[in-house]
Scaffold this motif. Structure first.
Motif, mmCIF file in Angstrom:
data_model
loop_
_atom_site.group_PDB
_atom_site.id
_atom_site.type_symbol
_atom_site.label_atom_id
_atom_site.label_comp_id
_atom_site.label_asym_id
_atom_site.label_seq_id
_atom_site.Cartn_x
_atom_site.Cartn_y
_atom_site.Cartn_z
ATOM 1 N N THR A 43 -41.176 -117.451 -32.409
ATOM 2 C CA THR A 43 -40.807 -118.860 -32.422
ATOM 3 C C THR A 43 -41.917 -119.693 -33.038
ATOM 4 O O THR A 43 -43.086 -119.529 -32.693
ATOM 5 C CB THR A 43 -40.557 -119.361 -30.990
ATOM 6 N N TYR A 93 -36.244 -133.357 -24.401
ATOM 7 C CA TYR A 93 -34.825 -133.122 -24.073
ATOM 8 C C TYR A 93 -34.132 -134.396 -23.622
ATOM 9 O O TYR A 93 -32.941 -134.582 -23.856
ATOM 10 C CB TYR A 93 -34.707 -132.013 -23.020
ATOM 11 N N GLN A 140 -32.180 -134.003 -27.378
ATOM 12 C CA GLN A 140 -32.073 -132.605 -26.948
ATOM 13 C C GLN A 140 -31.661 -131.641 -28.057
ATOM 14 O O GLN A 140 -31.849 -130.443 -27.923
ATOM 15 C CB GLN A 140 -31.136 -132.478 -25.744
ATOM 16 N N TRP A 141 -31.098 -132.172 -29.137
ATOM 17 C CA TRP A 141 -30.706 -131.279 -30.232
ATOM 18 C C TRP A 141 -31.699 -131.304 -31.387
ATOM 19 O O TRP A 141 -31.428 -130.782 -32.460
ATOM 20 C CB TRP A 141 -29.297 -131.618 -30.745
ATOM 21 N N ILE A 173 -35.027 -127.495 -29.620
ATOM 22 C CA ILE A 173 -34.409 -126.172 -29.749
ATOM 23 C C ILE A 173 -35.490 -125.088 -29.830
ATOM 24 O O ILE A 173 -35.386 -124.030 -29.208
ATOM 25 C CB ILE A 173 -33.458 -126.137 -30.966
ATOM 26 N N GLU A 204 -36.953 -124.283 -26.461
ATOM 27 C CA GLU A 204 -36.021 -123.464 -25.660
ATOM 28 C C GLU A 204 -36.064 -122.006 -26.122
ATOM 29 O O GLU A 204 -36.013 -121.077 -25.320
ATOM 30 C CB GLU A 204 -34.596 -124.019 -25.768
ATOM 31 N N GLN A 205 -36.165 -121.857 -27.433
ATOM 32 C CA GLN A 205 -36.259 -120.511 -27.994
ATOM 33 C C GLN A 205 -37.559 -119.836 -27.533
ATOM 34 O O GLN A 205 -37.570 -118.648 -27.208
ATOM 35 C CB GLN A 205 -36.241 -120.650 -29.520
#
Ligand code: ADP
Ligand code: MG
Length: 282
Positions: free
Chosen positions: A242, A261, A265-266, A271, A274-275
């Motif tokens: 990542t 977030y 959040q997108w 992202i 989160e990964q």
């Protein structure tokens, strides 16, 4: 850490001897990312930087708190105080006085093991719901230590190989090192890794390098790609798959006292963290 009933999976220290490399942002974002992936996970973040950036970001207000990590570390009978943020992250705040903790650590029997002792012993529960469980008589705690009650502990370290950083390394199961993709940051990693090996030998055989995380990466320029390649060549599997991209959204969110977030959040950074949580914790 070794106790009987433990839910604790990992104590991660986020370390780099330089400032402004994304340590605090990584602790904050990763903490929220873990709870997004597992609603039942309890994540405790500890602010070991006297600047208190993490404390400000997590608590979202200027209110000063009574029980900081400084008081806990200052004496050999101190204890941690655990608070909970509105976003559901548990935290131990810092205070500016942490800057002057070293003489107080030196007075104790094991100056590098102070945080370890605190994490393994009883703490003051300042959460609204009260996370310690009590026996029926309401007196004796059944579950009362951090390894029994939390799943992950993330420690935000000051930008130096100071006694606080050694204390974090002495209790951590893993080290996460955010690295910016520029010459000095990449070459500056060597001393951190040397000290990690020393702590592993002398104080904490369980300590592992969990990842060098390329952060604030602008993937377009060729030079960045060649740094990522260099990093992978030098440190192999220790470089996380990542990569955290550079984005103004991080600063915008922090200015609004929000995590990434809450704010977007997108966004690619949200992202990516989160990964990273998935890559590290499955
Ligand atoms: P450190 O804790 O290592 O000093 P911070 O997490 O406070 O580093 O980050 C330093 C600065 O860089 C902050 O202003 C923060 O908003 C910004 N920053 C962190 N991560 C990113 C990112 N992925 N993209 C853009 N800016 C970032
Ligand atoms: Mg910081």
């Amino acid at each position: 850490m070794e106790t009987n009933q433990t839910r604790l999976k990992e104590v991660l220290a986020v370390v780099n001897n330089k400032g402004g490399v994304g340590k605090t942002t990584t602790v904050q974002s990763l903490a929220v990312a873990i709870t997004r992936q597992n609603k039942n996970a309890r994540v405790l973040v500890i602010d070991l930087d006297p600047q208190g950036d993490l404390t400000k970001l997590v608590r979202g207000s200027r209110m000063t708190l009574a029980g900081s990590v400084t008081e806990a570390m200052a004496s050999d009978n101190g204890r941690l105080t655990v608070y909970k943020s509105q976003r559901g992250i548990y935290y131990v705040p810092s205070s500016p006085e942490l800057q002057k903790i070293e003489p107080k650590l030196m007075e104790q029997m094991q100056p590098y093991m102070v945080l370890r002792r605190l994490l393994l012993s009883d703490f003051t529960d300042h959460t609204p719901e009260g996370i310690k469980t009590f026996e029926k008589d309401g007196i004796k705690p059944v579950l009362s230590t951090i390894p029994e009650l939390f799943d992950y502990v993330l420690i935000d370290c000051p930008p130096a190989l100071s006694m606080c950083t050694y204390n974090a390394m002495a209790v951590a199961s893993g080290l996460l090192i955010p690295v910016q993709m520029e010459g000095l940051s990449v070459s500056g990693l060597a001393p951190v890794i040397v000290e990690m090996e020393r702590v592993k030998r002398e104080l904490n055989p369980q300590l592992e390098l969990r990842g060098l995380v390329p952060v604030m990466v602008d993937m377009r320029p060729n030079i960045v790609r060649s740094f990522v390649a260099y990093l992978e060549q030098a440190y192999g599997d220790n470089v996380t798959t990542t990569i955290i991209p550079r984005s103004v959204k991080v600063n915008e969110a922090q200015t609004k006292k929000q995590d990434i977030y809450e704010y977007k959040q997108w966004s690619p950074v949200a992202i990516a963290y989160e990964q990273l949580a998935k890559e590290l914790f499955g």
